[in-house]
Design an enzyme around this catalytic site. Sequence first.
Site, PDB file in Angstrom:
ATOM      1  N   GLN B 129       0.770  -1.276  -0.022  1.00 27.03           N
ATOM      2  CA  GLN B 129       0.029  -0.274   0.104  1.00 27.03           C
ATOM      3  C   GLN B 129       0.841   1.238  -0.023  1.00 27.03           C
ATOM      4  O   GLN B 129       1.235   1.840   0.713  1.00 27.03           O
ATOM      5  CB  GLN B 129      -0.949   0.007   1.312  1.00 27.03           C
ATOM      6  CG  GLN B 129      -1.786   1.129   1.481  1.00 27.03           C
ATOM      7  CD  GLN B 129      -3.023   1.104   0.404  1.00 27.03           C
ATOM      8  OE1 GLN B 129      -4.132   0.714   0.561  1.00 27.03           O
ATOM      9  NE2 GLN B 129      -2.698   1.691  -0.807  1.00 27.03           N
ATOM     10  N   PHE B 130       1.333   1.630  -1.289  1.00 26.55           N
ATOM     11  CA  PHE B 130       2.204   2.846  -1.315  1.00 26.55           C
ATOM     12  C   PHE B 130       1.757   4.028  -0.992  1.00 26.55           C
ATOM     13  O   PHE B 130       2.558   5.027  -0.443  1.00 26.55           O
ATOM     14  CB  PHE B 130       2.828   2.975  -2.869  1.00 26.55           C
ATOM     15  CG  PHE B 130       1.843   3.623  -3.853  1.00 26.55           C
ATOM     16  CD1 PHE B 130       0.768   2.614  -4.387  1.00 26.55           C
ATOM     17  CD2 PHE B 130       1.734   4.980  -3.754  1.00 26.55           C
ATOM     18  CE1 PHE B 130       0.226   3.254  -5.404  1.00 26.55           C
ATOM     19  CE2 PHE B 130       0.943   5.267  -4.926  1.00 26.55           C
ATOM     20  CZ  PHE B 130       0.081   4.689  -5.535  1.00 26.55           C
ATOM     21  N   THR B 131       0.303   4.037  -0.840  1.00 18.42           N
ATOM     22  CA  THR B 131      -0.372   5.368  -0.428  1.00 18.42           C
ATOM     23  C   THR B 131      -0.179   5.519   1.079  1.00 18.42           C
ATOM     24  O   THR B 131      -0.611   6.789   1.678  1.00 18.42           O
ATOM     25  CB  THR B 131      -1.977   5.455  -0.816  1.00 18.42           C
ATOM     26  OG1 THR B 131      -2.387   4.343   0.241  1.00 18.42           O
ATOM     27  CG2 THR B 131      -2.008   5.194  -2.175  1.00 18.42           C
TER      28      THR B 131
END
Lengths: 202, 202
Positions: B129-131
């Site tokens: 989950q790069f966010t």
Amino acid sequence: MRAVLQRVKGATVHVDGKLVSKIGPGIVALIGISTEDTVAEIVPLANKILNTKLWNENQQATQILVPPQYEPESSPTANEDPPSSTTSLAASNGEAPETTNARAEQVWGGKPWKRSVVELGGEVLCVSQFTLFARTVKGTKPDFHRAMGGDSAKVIYEALLKKLGDGYAHDRIKDGAFGEMMDVSLTNDGPVTILLDTAEKK
Amino acid sequence: MRAVLQRVKGATVHVDGKLVSKIGPGIVALIGISTEDTVAEIVPLANKILNTKLWNENQQATQILVPPQYEPESSPTANEDPPSSTTSLAASNGEAPETTNARAEQVWGGKPWKRSVVELGGEVLCVSQFTLFARTVKGTKPDFHRAMGGDSAKVIYEALLKKLGDGYAHDRIKDGAFGEMMDVSLTNDGPVTILLDTAEKK
């Protein structure tokens, strides 16, 4: 205050097996309040929740395929379809690139990070979550000393809900059940999960 | 590295409508990797995920009622029950305090924050989950400059998965689909959501 925003296709809250809240496409916002927080944190946090651009430039809430368990109750099929119906339908299309691309185009068409939940026409489900201020760096048992207690936290939490409704539309802002044991079910779309902290400096 | 841990009764990951992963009771761990992270962060983060005590002293994974959509596929009823079946059953019991207390006792019996996912005998579903490293304090468009890019992040992410498996059991550690568009569905039990950040000081 802290918030964990999850971009969802839909979500529900159940307490003791009973449905208490349901939304379609939008945001599930888990809200944590610390002992240092005051009502001054409400306006900036509400603005971030309503205005942060999580969807693509051409997306609308009505275009997003809602899993059957999150469909509005007025829909005749909402409680009849098994949860796997959408899955089965899509899976039956196999690996055909055309189908995959068509779906990706529908979901991801246009530039990302262009539309807020308000611009999408989506809903916001807020759920109080005191564990967001758990301290976990020492040992294995979470330490909740930084989390504000129930009655004081509830005042701030409810003021946040009101501010969200004032800033958007009261019927688009849903609530869980403050302080109750809940089952919070959701389908995170992406996934996209954003951490907000009003103590973070600009 | 950052992780958002959600205590769940069950969870699934679908890509293009196809099921790619499913767990019962345990943790959904959304994993974010920053440009400053190295493999040195893996061991402390894996230890926190496996050892943080999120369940009650007497809870076992097998005692937790799993929503039908998250039941193992070997179960004959897994794909037949509508998602509302559990709800309807419990709701038909009305407000009888005995029923409510019995259920609360089953779920919450014993002291809280006493058992880790390993002690529970649960599963861990990791989803990249790069966010989680989105910067949101300025403006309304998330800024992802602090998130590590795909190939480098994948190396660290997969090393984390291996470390989790080594520290617990490889068949209890599930994965999403790195870099793909996923639907991550879960039922958060409580809810209980814990934020971990390896940059946080002791």
